[in-house]
Design a protein around this motif. Sequence first.
Motif: not given
Length: 256
Positions: A33-34, A36, A52-55
């Motif tokens: 989740q964190n 990059d 995973a995050s959108a980024k």
Amino acid sequence: MNTKDPKIINISIVGSGPGDPELLTVKALKRIQNADIILHDNLISEEILNLASAKAQKIYVGRKFGDIEDSMTRQDAIHDLFLEYAQQDKKIVRLKSGDSFIFGRVAEEIRFLTQQNIAFEVIPGITAGMAAANSQHIPLTERNKTNSVLFCTGHTATYDFEQLDALANMLKTGTTLIMYMGYKNLKEVITVFKRIATDETLYISAVSKVSQADETIFTGTLDEIEQKLELETIPMPVVFIVGKYAFPIDANLTKI
């Protein structure tokens, strides 16, 4: 280099388990989740990648059966990505299926990171063989029956005679065998086991798509599995569990 200090860790090598996101460890979920950058292998489920995050940038670095790319070339490319993103201070997750230390080639990556003085951590995952045994109620060890577990690949069939003889004797005396990447060589493996373990009834449970909604199991003796394979194709990926008691404890089989 202190690879235990989370403040300086550049890379997390994460075992993603057999595919069900609910089987991730809490630490693995946090790292995904964190992240990059996520460098992921072939058998990572979409459900896990979607955590995973959108980024996060997801980069496929896996290898499928039949790929023509040389394995060393692919590994060198992964190492180059480690260097590139570590120099940018990105949070990198190297996402592997199952557990990284079970046929995951993690040793090559750890040696490279150590040589380059790049801090890393390794987060374990549930390997497919263990998940299959639990899901299908196949005891890998049981008091007075099975006393050890051996992990191997389908290359078992190409072992030399002494190794095969030792392996067959281990099966006869209670070892359970978990075999990965064995579909291609399964008939040859069965032939070898039948030749060496002639006085024992050995079972094989082939568990397809472990932990997924369409998980399927094919169970039988060595002869029965050969016949089933001639009639049906087992959906990939598949893990094989072999032994005197390598079948679900609630199965309606003659040898309990």
